[in-house]
Write an enzyme that holds these catalytic residues in place. Sequence first.
Site, PDB file in Angstrom:
ATOM      1  N   GLY A   1       5.421   4.542   2.191  1.00  0.00           N
ATOM      2  CA  GLY A   1       4.703   4.081   3.308  1.00  0.00           C
ATOM      3  C   GLY A   1       3.763   2.913   3.279  1.00  0.00           C
ATOM      4  O   GLY A   1       3.536   2.405   2.060  1.00  0.00           O
TER       5      GLY A   1
ATOM      6  N   SER B   1      -1.343   4.446   5.214  1.00  0.00           N
ATOM      7  CA  SER B   1      -0.602   5.297   6.043  1.00  0.00           C
ATOM      8  C   SER B   1      -0.958   6.685   5.666  1.00  0.00           C
ATOM      9  O   SER B   1      -0.883   7.713   6.340  1.00  0.00           O
ATOM     10  CB  SER B   1       0.719   5.122   5.706  1.00  0.00           C
ATOM     11  OG  SER B   1       1.062   5.369   4.505  1.00  0.00           O
TER      12      SER B   1
ATOM     13  N   SER C   1       6.039   0.926  -2.519  1.00  0.00           N
ATOM     14  CA  SER C   1       7.422   0.714  -2.870  1.00  0.00           C
ATOM     15  C   SER C   1       8.323   0.223  -1.356  1.00  0.00           C
ATOM     16  O   SER C   1       9.030   1.007  -0.931  1.00  0.00           O
ATOM     17  CB  SER C   1       7.920   1.945  -3.243  1.00  0.00           C
ATOM     18  OG  SER C   1       7.691   3.290  -2.703  1.00  0.00           O
TER      19      SER C   1
END
Length: 197
Positions: free
Chosen positions: A32, A36, A106
């Site tokens: 995320g 987040s 990621s």
Amino acid sequence: MSTNIVWHEASISKDERRKQNKHQSFILWFTGLSASGKSSVANAFARTLFERGNQAFVLDGDNVRHGLNKDLGFNEDDRKENIRRIGEVSKLFVESGQIVLTAFISPYRADRNLVRELVEENEFLEVYIKCSVEACEKRDPKGLYKKARNEEIKNFTGISAPYEEPENPEIVLDTEHYTIDECVEQLTNILTEKGLI
């Protein structure tokens, strides 16, 4: 790359370790945007697992960049290498019979899928920490969004670099509308229903 290496089989199998630990081993891959709540949820859930007697460890994006990946920057190639290395480390945790919780932005689907392919079926669960860039930017606990908006940080995901949302994540936790504790409860219920913990 050296060709003078030979794989050495371990004397203790993954299944034996799982049996001793009394739970499955797998990767919970938290992805995320920055701010987040990936690390917050992962660490809170790791505490829950620990209190249940489960063997679990959190690999956090910032923490890993203090050691294993301190030689990497944030351009696309370095981000890919960052995730490749974490994928290999995560695979070792799975082999050791543990639950590994990885908290990394990621941003690229291909990189996350590469990690999925490193392990067996049902050993990789993508956990999308869903939170809009607007909500993340309001939180901005590290002041990174402000720096990105002022062009002090280049290649910042969600502002000057892309984030590719998961298309079919196993789990979605909405941290914009639910508290950390509520997300941990949701995650506990999902993994219990799946028979993983």
